[in-house]
Design an enzyme around this catalytic site. Structure first.
Site, short mmCIF file in Angstrom:
data_model
loop_
_atom_site.label_atom_id
_atom_site.label_comp_id
_atom_site.label_asym_id
_atom_site.label_seq_id
_atom_site.Cartn_x
_atom_site.Cartn_y
_atom_site.Cartn_z
N CYS A 34 21.70 19.92 6.37
CA CYS A 34 22.74 19.41 7.26
C CYS A 34 22.62 17.90 7.40
O CYS A 34 21.59 17.30 7.10
CB CYS A 34 22.61 20.02 8.66
SG CYS A 34 22.63 21.82 8.71
N ARG A 63 21.21 24.79 0.24
CA ARG A 63 22.66 24.66 0.04
C ARG A 63 23.28 23.91 1.21
O ARG A 63 22.71 23.86 2.30
CB ARG A 63 23.30 26.04 -0.11
CG ARG A 63 23.12 26.94 1.09
CD ARG A 63 23.90 28.24 0.94
NE ARG A 63 23.66 29.16 2.05
CZ ARG A 63 24.26 29.08 3.23
NH1 ARG A 63 25.13 28.11 3.47
NH2 ARG A 63 23.98 29.96 4.18
N CYS A 65 25.49 22.87 4.34
CA CYS A 65 26.01 23.51 5.54
C CYS A 65 27.55 23.54 5.48
O CYS A 65 28.18 22.55 5.14
CB CYS A 65 25.55 22.76 6.78
SG CYS A 65 26.24 23.35 8.33
N CYS A 68 28.97 21.23 8.94
CA CYS A 68 28.94 19.76 9.03
C CYS A 68 29.23 19.07 7.71
O CYS A 68 29.38 17.85 7.68
CB CYS A 68 27.60 19.29 9.57
SG CYS A 68 26.19 19.52 8.45
N ASP A 443 32.62 -23.86 5.33
CA ASP A 443 33.99 -23.40 5.55
C ASP A 443 34.58 -24.04 6.80
O ASP A 443 33.93 -24.11 7.85
CB ASP A 443 34.00 -21.87 5.69
CG ASP A 443 35.37 -21.32 5.93
OD1 ASP A 443 36.14 -21.19 4.96
OD2 ASP A 443 35.68 -21.00 7.10
#
Length: 493
Positions: A34, A63, A65, A68, A443
């Protein structure tokens, strides 16, 4: 960060979205991984493992989630804030180089052997380049499955898989669902996976770490837009994209919690590099909390940060294009720079078809500009020489400004070209190379802002004062520029 177990545990328990992409949590009892902000109840601490990348989690047998969607979290800010070999390798992998050129191609671009790159990536990310590219292919496949009606076989090759079988196996392994099941679940939810209203358009959300202030980000892009290549229309910044397999048109709109992205591609294999370019353009992988915390320590900058936190650095989708435009913008107004660029686009850009009618060309590549007639350029001879020198260096590839470029080496090569002073070099470093510490003390807008705030106004003194802002001086520049009432600092109406 994944090695600091106590800090990771605190982030997971508080569901702190600021750490999404910094590390991933693998849960031993469920076999899933997750993002830190996952909405489910946090597991027991003894069941948590922390990994530096989604690819490392997948290699360890976890694997993704389904709640989420950790594969869709913002990327680690480290890859855009560093210039070492690992960061450069990750930027190239995000651009799909491994899928197009393999690991030898990745290593060659970085000047290392394949074995060296493998060792460095494994040491820091827990996975080699093939595994990292595979994780990215899985995410690209998921996007195409959920946001298009393309046949699965076309999606497999568009995502970079060598075969339909490897596509099916990877999707099943990473998401614990077959591709057809992913599409059915997405269609049933009626959410982000709903079919796009316009055929051929891929609609998706680009996540970021909050806060994000869109004013100077989209204001700068809209105010400097080159006619024919870019436009602001109906609350969206639109532009054409030159891509490895073809071209595309993208529309980007700021939304609460995400940037809405609509992509039209001539070849879906370009999805990965198109998304990577858009994220880089909008600086979406930045860590605004880290930036703003450090800049707020300066009493003169603190009120600016508190008033409008989360400013990003507007960057580019094409480093060579921006370098050319930086030269065209030397010592002229924004309007004049746009006019010069539009003339080059009309004369040397590749025409494209925009169904919505506002965009007409791709910005010309360096090789296309190598044949331009200097007498046709309506600006001083010295600047013509500067532009021609830049174009030749880019076309001959003696100057590399791509994701793999070494920032210090690129600065040195730019400085050696005729007509390249500190302002032009640092502007390119900031917006094309993506160096978060690029700084423009000469600049005019910076000097005016510094004087207004009571900061030192001379370049040397301002540089000395800005040492405390490192390594975020490019972001300090955005806060200082924002003190001026200029269109680049306002979200267009």
């Amino acid at each position: 960060m994944h090695t600091d177990r106590e800090r990771c545990i605190r982030a997971v328990r508080s569901k702190d979205a600021r750490f999404d992409g910094w590390f991933f949590t693998a849960v031993l009892t469920t076999g899933i991984y997750c993002r830190p902000s996952c909405p489910v109840v946090p597991p027991k601490t003894e069941n948590m493992q922390f990994w530096p990348s989604a690819a490392a989690c997948q290699q360890a047998g976890f694997r993704a989630c389904k709640r989420c969607r950790p594969d869709a979290s913002p990327g680690s800010p480290a890859w855009n804030a560093r210039a070492d070999s690992v960061a450069r390798a990750m930027r190239l992998i995000q651009d799909g180089v491994v899928d197009r050129e393999g690991v030898p191609g990745l290593a060659s671009r970085l000047g290392y052997s394949s074995r060296q790159i493998e060792r460095q990536l494994r040491a820091e990310l827990g996975a080699g380049p093939l595994a990292l590219a595979r994780a990215q292919r899985a995410q690209t496949a998921r996007l195409l499955i959920e946001t298009t009606r393309l046949p699965m076989a076309e999606i497999a090759f568009a995502a970079g898989f060598a075969s339909v079988r490897s596509f099916n196996d990877t999707v099943q392994e990473v998401f614990a669902l077959a591709p057809s099941e992913l599409r059915r679940r997405s269609a049933a939810s009626g959410g982000r996976g709903a079919a796009p209203p316009v055929p051929g358009v891929i609609a998706l959300r680009l996540p970021f770490r909050e806060p994000l202030n869109p004013d100077n980000l989209f204001g700068h892009l809209a105010a400097t837009a080159v006619p024919g290549v870019e436009e602001w229309r109906d609350g969206a910044y639109r532009r054409t994209l030159s891509l490895p397999y073809g071209h595309g048109i993208v529309s980007l709109s700021p939304r609460p919690g995400h940037v809405a992205c609509r992509l039209s591609l001539t070849d879906p294999r370009d999805l990965t590099v198109a998304i990577s370019g858009c994220r880089r353009l909008l600086d979406l992988d930045a860590d605004p909390v880290a930036v703003d915390t450090q800049l707020s320590a300066d009493p003169e900058l603190e009120p600016l940060v508190r008033k409008a936190p989360g400013r990003r650095v507007p960057r580019t989708v094409d480093a060579a294009e921006f370098a050319v435009r930086a030269v065209l913008g030397q010592q002229v107004s924004t309007a004049a720079a746009r006019t010069h660029a539009a003339r080059l686009v009309t004369a040397y850009g590749t025409p494209v078809d925009d169904p919505e009618g506002g965009l007409t060309h791709l910005f010309p590549a360096p090789r296309a500009l190598a044949v331009l007639d200097p007498e046709s350029l309506a600006f001083p001879r010295s600047r013509r020489r500067t532009l021609l020198g830049l174009v030749e260096a880019l076309a001959c590839e003696t100057l590399n400004l791509g994701p793999e470029s070494d920032w210090d080496e690129a600065r040195a090569r730019l400085s050696a070209l005729p007509g390249f002073g500190p302002w032009t070099v640092e502007a390119i470093a900031m917006r094309a190379l993506g160096d978060p510490d690029a700084f423009l003390p000469t600049d005019l807008g910076m000097r005016k802002a510094a004087a207004h705030l009571g900061l030192p106004a001379t370049p040397a003194a301002l540089t000395a004062r800005a040492a405390a802002w490192r390594p975020w001086r490019a972001y300090a520049t955005q806060y200082l520029w924002a003190t001026d009432d200029h269109p680049i600092n306002r979200l267009p109406a």
